[in-house]
Design a protein around this motif. Structure first.
Motif, PDB file in Angstrom:
ATOM      1  N   LYS A 189      13.467  32.781  23.735  1.00 27.67           N
ATOM      2  CA  LYS A 189      14.887  33.112  23.751  1.00 27.67           C
ATOM      3  C   LYS A 189      15.715  31.833  23.829  1.00 27.67           C
ATOM      4  CE  LYS A 189      14.093  37.582  23.986  1.00 27.67           C
ATOM      5  NZ  LYS A 189      14.378  38.469  22.826  1.00 27.67           N
ATOM      6  N   GLY A 190      16.990  31.969  23.460  1.00 23.51           N
ATOM      7  CA  GLY A 190      17.962  30.907  23.662  1.00 23.51           C
ATOM      8  C   GLY A 190      17.553  29.596  23.022  1.00 23.51           C
ATOM      9  N   PRO A 191      17.682  28.472  23.742  1.00 21.20           N
ATOM     10  CA  PRO A 191      17.391  27.156  23.156  1.00 21.20           C
ATOM     11  C   PRO A 191      15.933  26.983  22.762  1.00 21.20           C
ATOM     12  CG  PRO A 191      17.803  26.966  25.524  1.00 21.20           C
ATOM     13  CD  PRO A 191      18.186  28.353  25.130  1.00 21.20           C
ATOM     14  N   GLN A 236      13.983  29.368  21.503  1.00 21.30           N
ATOM     15  CA  GLN A 236      13.864  30.003  20.193  1.00 21.30           C
ATOM     16  C   GLN A 236      14.467  29.116  19.107  1.00 21.30           C
ATOM     17  OE1 GLN A 236      16.392  33.412  18.551  1.00 21.30           O
ATOM     18  NE2 GLN A 236      14.552  34.498  19.225  1.00 21.30           N
ATOM     19  N   ALA A 237      15.629  28.548  19.367  1.00 23.95           N
ATOM     20  CA  ALA A 237      16.266  27.674  18.378  1.00 23.95           C
ATOM     21  C   ALA A 237      15.366  26.491  18.034  1.00 23.95           C
ATOM     22  CB  ALA A 237      17.620  27.198  18.899  1.00 23.95           C
ATOM     23  N   ALA A 238      14.738  25.894  19.048  1.00 29.13           N
ATOM     24  CA  ALA A 238      13.874  24.738  18.810  1.00 29.13           C
ATOM     25  C   ALA A 238      12.677  25.122  17.937  1.00 29.13           C
ATOM     26  CB  ALA A 238      13.397  24.158  20.137  1.00 29.13           C
ATOM     27  N   TRP A 239      12.096  26.274  18.192  1.00 27.80           N
ATOM     28  CA  TRP A 239      10.949  26.706  17.395  1.00 27.80           C
ATOM     29  C   TRP A 239      11.377  27.052  15.967  1.00 27.80           C
ATOM     30  CZ3 TRP A 239       5.756  28.580  19.188  1.00 27.80           C
ATOM     31  CH2 TRP A 239       5.400  28.004  20.411  1.00 27.80           C
ATOM     32  N   LEU A 240      12.585  27.564  15.782  1.00 27.36           N
ATOM     33  CA  LEU A 240      13.055  27.870  14.433  1.00 27.36           C
ATOM     34  C   LEU A 240      13.337  26.593  13.652  1.00 27.36           C
ATOM     35  CD1 LEU A 240      15.384  30.952  15.039  1.00 27.36           C
ATOM     36  CD2 LEU A 240      13.065  30.921  14.084  1.00 27.36           C
ATOM     37  N   VAL A 241      13.885  25.580  14.315  1.00 26.58           N
ATOM     38  CA  VAL A 241      14.072  24.292  13.640  1.00 26.58           C
ATOM     39  C   VAL A 241      12.716  23.715  13.242  1.00 26.58           C
ATOM     40  CG1 VAL A 241      14.832  21.899  13.944  1.00 26.58           C
ATOM     41  CG2 VAL A 241      16.280  23.783  14.737  1.00 26.58           C
ATOM     42  N   ASN A 242      11.720  23.847  14.106  1.00 23.04           N
ATOM     43  CA  ASN A 242      10.392  23.360  13.757  1.00 23.04           C
ATOM     44  C   ASN A 242       9.822  24.108  12.565  1.00 23.04           C
ATOM     45  OD1 ASN A 242       8.142  21.509  14.611  1.00 23.04           O
ATOM     46  ND2 ASN A 242       7.041  23.452  14.599  1.00 23.04           N
ATOM     47  N   ALA A 243      10.106  25.404  12.468  1.00 22.11           N
ATOM     48  CA  ALA A 243       9.648  26.167  11.304  1.00 22.11           C
ATOM     49  C   ALA A 243      10.242  25.602  10.017  1.00 22.11           C
ATOM     50  CB  ALA A 243      10.027  27.642  11.459  1.00 22.11           C
ATOM     51  N   LEU A 244      11.501  25.186  10.055  1.00 27.08           N
ATOM     52  CA  LEU A 244      12.110  24.562   8.880  1.00 27.08           C
ATOM     53  C   LEU A 244      11.362  23.291   8.502  1.00 27.08           C
ATOM     54  CD1 LEU A 244      15.956  24.831   9.548  1.00 27.08           C
ATOM     55  CD2 LEU A 244      14.551  26.261   8.082  1.00 27.08           C
TER      56      LEU A 244
END
Length: 318
Positions: A43-45, A47-55
């Motif tokens: 959740k929150g930051p 989740q954002a960090a893992w989504l940036v890593n997916a990119l």
């Protein structure tokens, strides 16, 4: 060109005893995969960090019959800047790019030109993608053509018929020839797992591909009726782990086909983290094959930054 932090997979002599007695318990694999993604909530930051890593680990892909150099150039522009400037600013980041751009062999040269000095490698499918039903000399010639055009990675497809008939030595010989044709380019072996019928065949095909020198093993072409699934990916990772334990080689993994949502990107990263550890959450060891996933990741990151979901019309098409 790829610059991995580890040595390439040199392959080993064909060793059927590494996999011939292996059978996979399908219900157990399915339970393990379900448990892994259910017990971790991001959740929150985080989740954002893992989504940036997916990119960072994404192979941004176009494999359409109407591809043109202009379409490829637009895709490459998106690979250079996958997130809008206000999202990057809100995240406090700069320089985020995708892991690679994946195209057909005839689109490699336009992609190389469009990505000049970006550091983003161009991957090309080859060997009669997606079916692989071409004479071996033509499949090898297609690999050499793509490499000559500037491809740094080659996504080859295996001969499913050889796997289904249990002709593992024949499959090994074909893959060794493909690995040689790739030269300096990294070879990513697509197993087309949705057409291999059993998880046992998935394990054995994974092991044969790695013995033949594959730098990555990849689930699917994206064209099969069933593409990447978590149980299939789990079995491939177990084969990858077993091969590494025997040889010390670090082999990459790429799920492809059917990954469309930010939740999918999170689930596969959780699987990688739990089964392989954090080292396998880097572009040199993990890629996500995607043509439509980027839009949902960008949408979720915009919500994290602004608290609002943007209209799809506001997002540049990937």
């Amino acid at each position: 060109m790829p610059d991995p932090a580890h040595a390439r997979n040199a392959g080993v002599p064909f060793a059927p005893d590494w996999f011939a007695r292996i059978t996979v318990n399908t219900p157990a694999a399915e339970r393990r995969a379900d448990t892994l993604v259910a017990r971790r909530s991001l959740k929150g930051p985080w989740q954002a960090a893992w989504l940036v890593n997916a990119l960072r680990c994404m192979d941004l892909t176009t494999l359409a019959g109407d591809d043109t150099p202009d379409r490829v150039a637009r895709l490459c522009a998106k690979a250079r800047a996958p997130l809008a400037p206000h999202i990057l600013a809100g995240l406090g980041l700069t320089g985020v790019t995708t892991g690679a751009v994946c195209v057909y062999p005839t689109m490699v040269a336009p992609a190389v030109r469009a990505l000049d000095r970006s550091g983003i490698p161009v991957a090309s499918v080859a060997t009669g993608f997606p079916a692989g039903l071409m004479p071996l000399p033509l499949r090898l010639a297609e690999i050499r053509y793509a490499v000559d055009q500037g491809a740094a990675e080659i996504d080859i497809v295996i001969s499913r018929a050889l796997a289904l008939r249990g002709e593992w030595a024949g499959l090994y010989d074909e893959l060794c020839a493909m690995r040689e044709a790739c030269g300096p380019a990294h070879m990513k072996a697509i197993l087309a797992t949705g057409e291999l019928q059993t998880l046992t065949n998935v394990y054995r095909a994974s092991m044969v591909a790695m013995q033949a020198g594959a730098d990555f093993i990849k689930t699917s072409t994206g064209k099969e009726p069933v593409n990447a699934t978590l149980p299939v990916s789990l079995v491939m990772l177990r084969a990858l782990r077993d091969y590494g334990a025997r040889t010390g080689a670090r082999i990459g993994f790429k799920p492809a086909g059917g990954l469309r949502t930010a939740r999918d990107a999170l689930n596969w990263q959780v699987l990688m983290h739990e089964e392989m550890g954090p080292d396998w959450l880097r572009p040199d060891l993990f890629r996500i094959g995607a043509s439509s996933l980027l839009s949902d990741i960008e949408r979720q990151l915009e919500h994290h930054v602004t608290g609002r979901y943007a209209s799809a019309a506001r997002q540049a098409l990937a």
